[in-house]
Design an enzyme around this catalytic site. Sequence first.
Site, PDB file in Angstrom:
ATOM      1  N   ASP A  44       0.841  -1.197   0.000  1.00 32.33           N
ATOM      2  CA  ASP A  44       0.000   0.000   0.000  1.00 32.33           C
ATOM      3  C   ASP A  44       0.880   1.252   0.000  1.00 32.33           C
ATOM      4  OD1 ASP A  44      -2.329  -1.456   0.073  1.00 32.33           O
ATOM      5  OD2 ASP A  44      -2.626  -1.241   2.238  1.00 32.33           O
ATOM      6  N   TYR A  72       3.950  -8.552   8.976  1.00 29.90           N
ATOM      7  CA  TYR A  72       3.723  -7.116   9.100  1.00 29.90           C
ATOM      8  C   TYR A  72       3.722  -6.708  10.571  1.00 29.90           C
ATOM      9  CZ  TYR A  72       1.901  -7.426   4.301  1.00 29.90           C
ATOM     10  OH  TYR A  72       1.750  -7.653   2.951  1.00 29.90           O
ATOM     11  N   ASP A  86      -7.414   3.089   6.292  1.00 29.53           N
ATOM     12  CA  ASP A  86      -6.141   3.514   6.857  1.00 29.53           C
ATOM     13  C   ASP A  86      -6.227   4.997   7.208  1.00 29.53           C
ATOM     14  OD1 ASP A  86      -5.839   4.919   4.455  1.00 29.53           O
ATOM     15  OD2 ASP A  86      -4.325   3.560   3.648  1.00 29.53           O
ATOM     16  N   ARG A 178      -5.350  -3.921   6.245  1.00 27.03           N
ATOM     17  CA  ARG A 178      -6.407  -2.909   6.431  1.00 27.03           C
ATOM     18  C   ARG A 178      -7.755  -3.567   6.666  1.00 27.03           C
ATOM     19  NH1 ARG A 178      -7.072   0.186   1.594  1.00 27.03           N
ATOM     20  NH2 ARG A 178      -5.782  -1.309   0.440  1.00 27.03           N
TER      21      ARG A 178
END
Length: 299
Positions: A44, A72, A86, A178
């Site tokens: 992203d 992550y 986000d 997300r």
Amino acid sequence: MCSERALDGIVLLDKPAGGTSHGAVAHLRRISRTRRIGHGGTLDPAATGVLVLLVGRATRLAGYLGGGTKVYEATFRFGTATATDDAAGEVIETADVPALDFEGIDASKNSFVGEIDQVPPAFSAIRSGGVRAYRRARRGQAMELAPRKVTISEIEILEWVPPDLRVKVSCSSGTYIRALARDWGKAIGSAAHVRSLRRTKSGVFDIAECLSFEQIEQFAASGAWEHIIAPPGPALEKAIGRTTIVEGQDERRFLNGAPIFRLGDVEGISVVFSRERELLGIGKTCAGVFRPVLVYPSL
């Protein structure tokens, strides 16, 4: 401009926030003055961390080097949901921050561990009716994206200081962090979005191996491309886990795309090297016959 051989292999970038993966490819093209560059899986724009860039002949290996488990580290903010899931998006919902202690928030993660159905974010690159979902979302068009099977193998709670939750997530390719934040907020009667996101591992590649664009530019300016571009053979060995050495007439047959009769070999795919450890490609043994799957083109 460096030699053709130097422009052949893997560049591991610590992608900065704010740029797209395609923008990172374009930036490396400008630095290296070569067009033949791709990536092994997007990040992203707001995310940072491991971005695998493939240069020259190595672009053909994206299907083998772009997969694997992704790791992550993220911060989820509870109490607000955004249009993009986000921090860059417009706030579309507010809710109470969950009144959970550490044990309670830790227990709430369990419904997201394992193989789950996940609906991608509205602002994503998934195609809807032949159009990227984010393009429809920007036009305000309502859409229903189909859920996809993804696997989240582990969620580790790093810190819970309401309204922010720091987590470490290990998951399959195609998982949207997300969407995990969005769904987690809903699951505990609140709302949530990703405040920060960093990929620390992508398949066999780790953040400790990555360079910033500033470092890449410094090495490139001095012509030290050996510090930027790594040969793909060792990474392929790690990713596939099996190698086959061919030589003499077998090497020539493999490079010509012909099968090699190797009775008794373990079935499955392997990375193929010459006796001198030159990467030749990828092969597969089936019913005692070893066949080329991908022949790595010679320079």
